[in-house]
Motif scaffolding. Sequence first.
Motif, short mmCIF file in Angstrom:
data_model
loop_
_atom_site.label_atom_id
_atom_site.label_comp_id
_atom_site.label_asym_id
_atom_site.label_seq_id
_atom_site.Cartn_x
_atom_site.Cartn_y
_atom_site.Cartn_z
N ILE A 196 -4.36 4.72 -15.66
CA ILE A 196 -3.10 4.09 -15.25
C ILE A 196 -2.62 4.59 -13.88
O ILE A 196 -2.45 3.80 -12.96
CB ILE A 196 -2.02 4.30 -16.33
N ALA A 197 -2.42 5.90 -13.76
CA ALA A 197 -1.80 6.40 -12.53
C ALA A 197 -2.62 6.08 -11.28
O ALA A 197 -2.08 5.59 -10.30
CB ALA A 197 -1.56 7.90 -12.63
N ASP A 198 -3.91 6.31 -11.32
CA ASP A 198 -4.72 6.11 -10.12
C ASP A 198 -4.72 4.66 -9.67
O ASP A 198 -4.73 4.37 -8.48
CB ASP A 198 -6.16 6.58 -10.37
N ASN A 199 -4.71 3.74 -10.64
CA ASN A 199 -4.72 2.33 -10.25
C ASN A 199 -3.35 1.85 -9.78
O ASN A 199 -3.25 1.07 -8.84
CB ASN A 199 -5.22 1.47 -11.40
N LEU A 200 -2.29 2.38 -10.41
CA LEU A 200 -0.96 2.02 -9.93
C LEU A 200 -0.73 2.60 -8.54
O LEU A 200 0.00 2.04 -7.73
CB LEU A 200 0.11 2.52 -10.90
N TYR A 201 -1.37 3.73 -8.28
CA TYR A 201 -1.24 4.33 -6.96
C TYR A 201 -1.78 3.37 -5.89
O TYR A 201 -1.24 3.28 -4.80
CB TYR A 201 -2.01 5.65 -6.93
N MET A 202 -2.82 2.62 -6.26
CA MET A 202 -3.35 1.63 -5.31
C MET A 202 -2.33 0.55 -5.03
O MET A 202 -2.19 0.09 -3.90
CB MET A 202 -4.62 1.01 -5.87
N LEU A 203 -1.61 0.13 -6.07
CA LEU A 203 -0.56 -0.87 -5.87
C LEU A 203 0.53 -0.30 -4.96
O LEU A 203 0.97 -0.94 -4.00
CB LEU A 203 0.03 -1.28 -7.22
N TYR A 204 0.95 0.92 -5.27
CA TYR A 204 1.99 1.58 -4.46
C TYR A 204 1.54 1.69 -3.01
O TYR A 204 2.28 1.34 -2.09
CB TYR A 204 2.25 2.96 -5.07
N ARG A 205 0.30 2.13 -2.80
CA ARG A 205 -0.24 2.28 -1.45
C ARG A 205 -0.30 0.95 -0.75
O ARG A 205 -0.04 0.83 0.45
CB ARG A 205 -1.64 2.88 -1.52
N SER A 206 -0.68 -0.10 -1.51
CA SER A 206 -0.86 -1.37 -0.84
C SER A 206 0.48 -1.93 -0.40
O SER A 206 0.57 -2.55 0.66
CB SER A 206 -1.73 -2.23 -1.73
N VAL A 207 1.55 -1.64 -1.14
CA VAL A 207 2.88 -2.04 -0.68
C VAL A 207 3.30 -1.16 0.51
O VAL A 207 3.82 -1.64 1.51
CB VAL A 207 3.92 -1.93 -1.81
N GLN A 208 3.04 0.14 0.39
CA GLN A 208 3.39 1.08 1.45
C GLN A 208 2.76 0.72 2.78
O GLN A 208 3.37 0.85 3.83
CB GLN A 208 2.90 2.48 1.04
N SER A 209 1.49 0.28 2.73
CA SER A 209 0.77 0.06 3.98
C SER A 209 1.10 -1.31 4.58
O SER A 209 0.68 -1.60 5.69
CB SER A 209 -0.73 0.21 3.76
N SER A 210 1.84 -2.14 3.83
CA SER A 210 2.21 -3.43 4.43
C SER A 210 3.29 -3.21 5.48
O SER A 210 3.96 -2.19 5.49
CB SER A 210 2.77 -4.37 3.37
N ASN A 211 3.43 -4.21 6.34
CA ASN A 211 4.47 -4.11 7.35
C ASN A 211 5.84 -4.16 6.68
O ASN A 211 6.20 -5.13 6.02
CB ASN A 211 4.31 -5.27 8.34
N PHE A 212 6.59 -3.09 6.88
CA PHE A 212 7.84 -2.90 6.16
C PHE A 212 8.86 -4.00 6.41
O PHE A 212 9.65 -4.35 5.54
CB PHE A 212 8.40 -1.54 6.57
N ASN A 213 8.85 -4.58 7.60
CA ASN A 213 9.86 -5.59 7.93
C ASN A 213 9.49 -6.98 7.43
O ASN A 213 10.21 -7.93 7.65
CB ASN A 213 10.08 -5.63 9.44
N GLU A 214 8.33 -7.09 6.81
CA GLU A 214 7.89 -8.42 6.39
C GLU A 214 7.80 -8.57 4.88
O GLU A 214 7.67 -9.68 4.39
CB GLU A 214 6.52 -8.72 6.99
N ILE A 215 7.84 -7.45 4.14
CA ILE A 215 7.57 -7.60 2.71
C ILE A 215 8.76 -8.25 2.00
O ILE A 215 9.91 -8.16 2.42
CB ILE A 215 7.23 -6.24 2.04
N SER A 216 8.44 -8.94 0.93
CA SER A 216 9.47 -9.67 0.20
C SER A 216 10.11 -8.74 -0.83
O SER A 216 9.62 -7.65 -1.10
CB SER A 216 8.85 -10.87 -0.49
N ALA A 217 11.22 -9.22 -1.40
CA ALA A 217 11.94 -8.42 -2.38
C ALA A 217 11.07 -8.09 -3.58
O ALA A 217 11.04 -6.96 -4.06
CB ALA A 217 13.20 -9.16 -2.82
N VAL A 218 10.33 -9.10 -4.06
CA VAL A 218 9.49 -8.87 -5.23
C VAL A 218 8.44 -7.80 -4.94
O VAL A 218 8.19 -6.91 -5.76
CB VAL A 218 8.81 -10.19 -5.68
N THR A 219 7.84 -7.87 -3.76
CA THR A 219 6.84 -6.86 -3.40
C THR A 219 7.47 -5.46 -3.41
O THR A 219 6.87 -4.51 -3.92
CB THR A 219 6.28 -7.15 -1.99
N ALA A 220 8.67 -5.37 -2.84
CA ALA A 220 9.34 -4.07 -2.81
C ALA A 220 9.58 -3.56 -4.23
O ALA A 220 9.39 -2.37 -4.51
CB ALA A 220 10.65 -4.18 -2.05
#
Lengths: 459, 381
Positions: A196-220
């Motif tokens: 669980i944790a390692d794979n959710l970390y990938m989700l967290y990282r993938s949101v983190q590495s997106s451009n902060f000013n472009e992500i949508s509310a759901v992504t956040a």
Amino acid sequence: MVYSSLLYIYGFLPISLMLYYLTPRKWREITILLLSIAFCGMISLYFLIFISVFTIINYCCIKLIEKFRRNEKLASVPLVFGIVFDLLALFAFRTEYFTWLHRLIKAPEGFFPIGISFFVLSATGTLIDVYKKRLSCRCSLMRFSIYIMFFPKLIMGPLLRYGSFSKLLDSRKSSLSGIGVGMTVFVKGLAKKVIIADNLYMLYRSVQSSNFNEISAVTAWLGITAYIFCLYFTLSGVADMGTGIAYCFGIRLPHSFNYPLLSSRIKYFAARWQSQVVQWLRRYITKPLYNSSEKKWLWEAVFIFGWSLFGFWYTFDLNGLVFGALMGAFIITEARLREKKIMELTGIFYTFLIVILCSVFLSGSSFSYSVKYFLVMIGGNGTIADTQAFYLTKSYIVLILLAMYASTDLFRNMMTRSGKKKLKIALNIVSPMVVAVLLIICTALISYSGSSEMLLLKL
Amino acid sequence: MAKLTKLTSRITAVLTLSVIAFFFFMTVFGKKESFSIAENRKLADIPEVSLDGLYDGSDVDQLGYYVTDHFAGREEWISAKTIMQAELSEQIVNGIYIGKDRLLDAEVSLRTPASVNADIFSRYAENYDGTVYFAAIPSSSGVYGDLLQARGISRSDSQQITAFYEFLSNDIRKIDAYNILKMLNENYIYYRTDTKWTTYGAYCVYKTVIQKLGFLPTLYDKYSIQHITDDFRGNLYKKVLSAKVKPDIIDIYSYPDGAEVLSCEKTTNSGDTVESELYDLDMLDSSDMYSVFLGESAPLIKIRTSVKNDKKLLVIKDSYADCFIPFLIQHYSEIAVVSPEDMQKELSEYININDYSQTLFMFGVENLGNRSNLEKIIERN
């Protein structure tokens, strides 16, 4: 070396269990100490030296305090020295302001004493207990060394008082069924971490590495949900692995987490989340303050202060402090507002919402970042959902649902409290198979890199 | 009931401990290989214990790598991991995206940006009398990045190349390979299991490059194309060992009526010159089939052709260019191919750059972040 590595599971663990059970009963405590020394030495020889020196200095302080017992003023000298030394060690490695000290003690490049947040609190607590004469047993160097270095609780606790730990050591019971329970808990922890944790970390990282000013509310929202689940499953997974191994040696450490995430009240969440650390703060810091505060608002201020410290302990920066303070404030607000009984589901919903809100601060790298992140969560970028959000939801929904189920006590209740006899027998028959299969799945998942070292927070 | 629970625990203990013991003994007493053919890499050695290594913990880390690399059934474990992990998350395993019909590198954002190394090439151009051309080639995730919307990879390679070209000195002529390839991405221009382009991808860029260099390209229908294998599994496959994506085809383009290669001399690092060929078909039996192009890597390869125009070209390149070089032999009487990655000395020890009137740099953008490799092409003062 972490518990979730091939070297540990298929190397250190079987060898240490074998050595332990081959030793005659009366020598087994020495074996535990030697194994712990070996574990520390395998992290690095420097770490072993570091933790040994730390142990010996604290032990000397304890002995001095015991010696000056009659004269409180004299006894306070080694007490203060010990506490200052411990806190210095803690701050030196958890903050960035002490690089000169690292050079002074010739620490290798990038050295971090793993578990320092736990063993420093353990040692400090013992110093205070000895000074206040609250320790029923005498403190021996061997026991104290095991207390600090015991490898199953080195990385992620639980944080125990010396007295309680000593009792656990005395009441060791080793049996084959004990090993079975231990391995079950260990594999459970491993699965929490690796599946669980390692794979959710990938989700967290993938949101983190997106451009902060472009992500949508759901992504956040996805990002922060991933963070809080990842944090819970990392901390509790590693703690479970430790508890499980300790169980294999016949030492029954308490659990650090008691299914906190989907609690029906914030109060319950607070009581179930890493409770030993909260208890430590209460016993040594806030309780003396409570006693001197008579007014209600003063009492509440102390309460929030205690929680701020708890948050601070996680990150050692302003963000952690804000996380803790918010948490404390919400607990108090809840206690004031909530008189009537409301639906359990509503309770779970608002508790989770509050936890998420607070963890925005725990996850952020700076205060302003967290505030901005929060704004994005309420639609600050002007988009509610975009293709990225759909893609991530589609990819991770199974895992998030799995994580949600695993963070409730539904399964445990089915195992232990079910009245149906047939169900119970069926569960008992399949459970060894399930444990073995989980172990194999986890082995496969760490097979490529050999270990899963992501800890999210360096504690 | 308590008895049953106890029995269950005992069975659990015996079962898990036997799993652990089984793999413990299999790993300890199993046969140890020093090279993995499936992963095409050297496996970790057992650490030589030293006081320094113990002191900072590197010996135990090395032991961890050793156990990992030699763990019983490693390849099967990795294949199993790939299948399971793809179910659990967004089809990304070991940093590789496993798509329906191709693998992509998903950790593009972790690469060092190419632009930090632009100064190396500008300094090369300063000390060089001829004309310098640069072709930065995107990797497959740059051209097919749309499959990976969530990671912002689609833009990454093009942005990197644009930024890199901006930092290059104006004396260097830049070739926009990215847009050529991007437009053609319906075709088989990139391998499905590798980051690199196919021979056809190289041909499409060749048509533009050779015009910039001052020649007319050879037409596509003049070539006879030979499929030398349909079982090529590239560097991306080696990280996931997933059978889900079809293996690739390697093509060789030959021009029967065109110029021939007269000699192809390889200079090794020991200073010897060995005669070799443009294609080394023996490599099809090795773990690295892509080395068919130009054969085993060497710091310098000098190719002389039957073209009689006294034109000489220096190509400084990485492995992306290996399948590109054969297209050039129709135009130059001599081509020197230099691979900084394999060089152990400075460039001037191998070759005098001013013997060549044109220099073509051809690098995959994924390899442009590696400063220590690239630095070898300029004199260190």
